[in-house]
Scaffold this active site. Structure first.
Site, PDB file in Angstrom:
ATOM      1  N   ASP A  97     -12.264  11.664  -3.828  1.00 34.73           N
ATOM      2  CA  ASP A  97     -11.291  11.707  -4.803  1.00 34.73           C
ATOM      3  C   ASP A  97     -10.436  12.670  -4.272  1.00 34.73           C
ATOM      4  O   ASP A  97     -10.644  13.867  -3.408  1.00 34.73           O
ATOM      5  CB  ASP A  97     -11.624  12.020  -6.262  1.00 34.73           C
ATOM      6  CG  ASP A  97     -10.541  11.937  -7.059  1.00 34.73           C
ATOM      7  OD1 ASP A  97      -9.855  10.883  -7.075  1.00 34.73           O
ATOM      8  OD2 ASP A  97     -10.496  12.911  -7.922  1.00 34.73           O
ATOM      9  N   SER A  98      -9.095  12.737  -4.917  1.00 28.15           N
ATOM     10  CA  SER A  98      -8.135  13.656  -4.447  1.00 28.15           C
ATOM     11  C   SER A  98      -8.586  15.067  -5.041  1.00 28.15           C
ATOM     12  O   SER A  98      -7.923  16.226  -4.641  1.00 28.15           O
ATOM     13  CB  SER A  98      -6.704  13.354  -5.098  1.00 28.15           C
ATOM     14  OG  SER A  98      -6.881  13.332  -6.481  1.00 28.15           O
ATOM     15  N   TYR A 103      -2.903  13.347  -5.668  1.00 29.78           N
ATOM     16  CA  TYR A 103      -2.242  12.255  -4.667  1.00 29.78           C
ATOM     17  C   TYR A 103      -1.283  11.166  -5.214  1.00 29.78           C
ATOM     18  O   TYR A 103      -0.396  10.638  -4.260  1.00 29.78           O
ATOM     19  CB  TYR A 103      -3.671  11.597  -4.104  1.00 29.78           C
ATOM     20  CG  TYR A 103      -4.303  12.095  -2.994  1.00 29.78           C
ATOM     21  CD1 TYR A 103      -4.195  13.331  -2.579  1.00 29.78           C
ATOM     22  CD2 TYR A 103      -5.393  11.293  -2.378  1.00 29.78           C
ATOM     23  CE1 TYR A 103      -4.893  14.108  -1.474  1.00 29.78           C
ATOM     24  CE2 TYR A 103      -6.164  11.761  -1.500  1.00 29.78           C
ATOM     25  CZ  TYR A 103      -5.902  13.209  -1.039  1.00 29.78           C
ATOM     26  OH  TYR A 103      -6.934  13.696   0.081  1.00 29.78           O
ATOM     27  N   GLY A 104      -1.479  11.107  -6.661  1.00 29.97           N
ATOM     28  CA  GLY A 104      -0.747   9.652  -7.164  1.00 29.97           C
ATOM     29  C   GLY A 104       0.935  10.026  -7.076  1.00 29.97           C
ATOM     30  O   GLY A 104       1.545   8.900  -7.214  1.00 29.97           O
ATOM     31  N   CYS A 107     -11.664   7.006  -6.824  1.00 28.38           N
ATOM     32  CA  CYS A 107      -9.958   7.540  -7.174  1.00 28.38           C
ATOM     33  C   CYS A 107      -9.445   5.980  -7.185  1.00 28.38           C
ATOM     34  O   CYS A 107      -9.233   5.160  -6.084  1.00 28.38           O
ATOM     35  CB  CYS A 107      -9.403   8.268  -5.918  1.00 28.38           C
ATOM     36  SG  CYS A 107      -7.780   8.766  -6.050  1.00 28.38           S
ATOM     37  N   ASN A 108      -8.682   5.729  -8.229  1.00 28.26           N
ATOM     38  CA  ASN A 108      -7.941   4.454  -8.449  1.00 28.26           C
ATOM     39  C   ASN A 108      -6.689   4.527  -7.322  1.00 28.26           C
ATOM     40  O   ASN A 108      -6.491   3.351  -6.723  1.00 28.26           O
ATOM     41  CB  ASN A 108      -7.415   4.308  -9.650  1.00 28.26           C
ATOM     42  CG  ASN A 108      -8.347   4.230 -10.638  1.00 28.26           C
ATOM     43  OD1 ASN A 108      -8.800   2.992 -11.100  1.00 28.26           O
ATOM     44  ND2 ASN A 108      -9.162   5.231 -11.126  1.00 28.26           N
ATOM     45  N   THR A 109      -5.990   5.485  -7.073  1.00 26.53           N
ATOM     46  CA  THR A 109      -4.849   5.575  -6.040  1.00 26.53           C
ATOM     47  C   THR A 109      -5.309   5.088  -4.812  1.00 26.53           C
ATOM     48  O   THR A 109      -4.576   4.379  -4.168  1.00 26.53           O
ATOM     49  CB  THR A 109      -4.171   7.149  -5.942  1.00 26.53           C
ATOM     50  OG1 THR A 109      -4.035   7.309  -7.525  1.00 26.53           O
ATOM     51  CG2 THR A 109      -3.073   7.207  -5.501  1.00 26.53           C
ATOM     52  N   CYS A 117      -7.251   6.219 -13.914  1.00 29.51           N
ATOM     53  CA  CYS A 117      -7.458   7.494 -12.972  1.00 29.51           C
ATOM     54  C   CYS A 117      -8.449   8.180 -13.465  1.00 29.51           C
ATOM     55  O   CYS A 117      -9.010   8.214 -14.464  1.00 29.51           O
ATOM     56  CB  CYS A 117      -5.995   8.194 -13.194  1.00 29.51           C
ATOM     57  SG  CYS A 117      -6.164   9.880 -12.502  1.00 29.51           S
ATOM     58  N   THR A 118      -9.268   8.444 -12.405  1.00 32.93           N
ATOM     59  CA  THR A 118     -10.826   8.979 -12.592  1.00 32.93           C
ATOM     60  C   THR A 118     -10.680  10.427 -13.207  1.00 32.93           C
ATOM     61  O   THR A 118     -11.583  10.916 -13.664  1.00 32.93           O
ATOM     62  CB  THR A 118     -11.585   8.966 -11.242  1.00 32.93           C
ATOM     63  OG1 THR A 118     -10.742   9.598 -10.150  1.00 32.93           O
ATOM     64  CG2 THR A 118     -11.694   7.596 -10.819  1.00 32.93           C
ATOM     65  N   HIS A 119      -9.350  11.248 -13.084  1.00 35.38           N
ATOM     66  CA  HIS A 119      -9.303  12.372 -13.749  1.00 35.38           C
ATOM     67  C   HIS A 119      -9.283  12.261 -15.345  1.00 35.38           C
ATOM     68  O   HIS A 119      -9.612  13.153 -16.206  1.00 35.38           O
ATOM     69  CB  HIS A 119      -8.104  13.015 -13.532  1.00 35.38           C
ATOM     70  CG  HIS A 119      -7.995  13.798 -12.133  1.00 35.38           C
ATOM     71  ND1 HIS A 119      -8.162  13.037 -10.995  1.00 35.38           N
ATOM     72  CD2 HIS A 119      -8.132  15.116 -11.894  1.00 35.38           C
ATOM     73  CE1 HIS A 119      -8.006  13.898 -10.076  1.00 35.38           C
ATOM     74  NE2 HIS A 119      -8.365  15.085 -10.662  1.00 35.38           N
TER      75      HIS A 119
END
Ligand code: DGL
Length: 264
Positions: free
Chosen positions: A11-12, A43-44, A74-76, A184-186
């Protein structure tokens, strides 16, 4: 490949730890190697070219560390496309689920909200997948740009976070959504605040579990799932490990994980 090789998770930043939690629950005997690029998150809001270059560095590092599967937590990165994962990697790549099935099961009025990065919302990937399953469903996306810096900065409970939660939730409430995807995984880090802002009439869907089931199915199909033995978890960050560990405590048992700093 053999089943004792680790599963790589990227992930970012710390967001992917929400997916790691689901992966560990689904596959408790596995060895996980997590890499969060906290030094360069978010990153997004970056360009396709920049994200692609960062992802290539991460996947090269994981390849050197002998992973048997990569989960892009990470979806992005997922909507950027798994084909950006450079080189002739031998491991398969599992992207974030869009959770179309879960979302369509949950919604009554077919007004669905998507909270994600600007990049993810802009690709229309969730809309395409959900409307392919049900053309009458309506998807309303909101780019929640303020969330990731506040989460990575451990600003839980701050007035800025509260304001951002209300701003984004109000935008979706105006569309009368009854179901919201955390794209978004955050965002699972602020799930409780979001539920409070939306109220009990809105169902929040976290695609982490559906993603973990896909990862498990891939390993089962390739005969690489560990069915016994102790699982383990090594968490690597490119940025400050102390802060990363503090944030990780919100998702995982830190005593069961080893933390490291890496340079890409
Ligand atoms: N956690 C990530 C996602 O799922 C990326 C957030 C970011 O770095 O902007 O999209």
């Amino acid at each position: 490949m053999d089943k004792n090789q680790p599963i790589g998770v990227i992930d970012s930043g710390v967001g992917g730890l929400s997916v790691l939690r689901a992966l560990q629950k689904t596959m408790p005997h596995e060895k996980f190697l997590y890499l969060g690029d906290t030094a360069r998150a978010p990153y997004g809001t970056r360009s396709r070219e920049t994200i692609t270059a960062f992802v290539a560095q991460m996947t090269d590092w994981l390849e050197q560390n002998g992973i048997k599967q990569l989960v892009t937590a990470c979806n992005t990165i997922t909507v950027l496309g798994t084909d950006v994962i450079r080189g002739a990697h031998t491991f398969p790549v599992i992207g974030m689920s869009k959770a179309a099935k879960e979302v369509l099961e949950a919604t009554g009025n077919k007004h669905i909200g998507l909270m994600a990065t600007d990049f993810t919302v802009g690709t229309g990937a969730h809309r395409r997948e959900i409307q392919a399953a049900d053309p009458s469903a309506q998807l309303f996306g909101v780019g929640c740009t303020k969330f990731v810096p506040l989460i990575e900065g451990n600003r839980f409970g701050s007035p800025e976070l509260k304001e951002a939660i209300n701003e984004y939730a109000d935008a979706l409430k105006a569309k009368e959504v009854d179901t919201v995807i955390l794209g978004c995984t955050h965002y699972p880090f602020v799930r409780e605040y979001l539920q409070e802002a939306f109220g009990p009439g809105v169902t929040i869907i976290d695609p982490a579990e559906a993603t973990a089931l896909q990862a498990k199915a891939d390993l089962e199909a390739r005969g690489l799932l560990r069915r016994s033995g102790k699982g383990s978890c090594t968490i690597c960050f490119t940025g400050d490990v102390g802060l990363g560990k503090l944030l990780a405590e919100r998702m995982l048992d830190p005593a069961a994980c080893e933390f490291k700093q890496v340079k890409l």
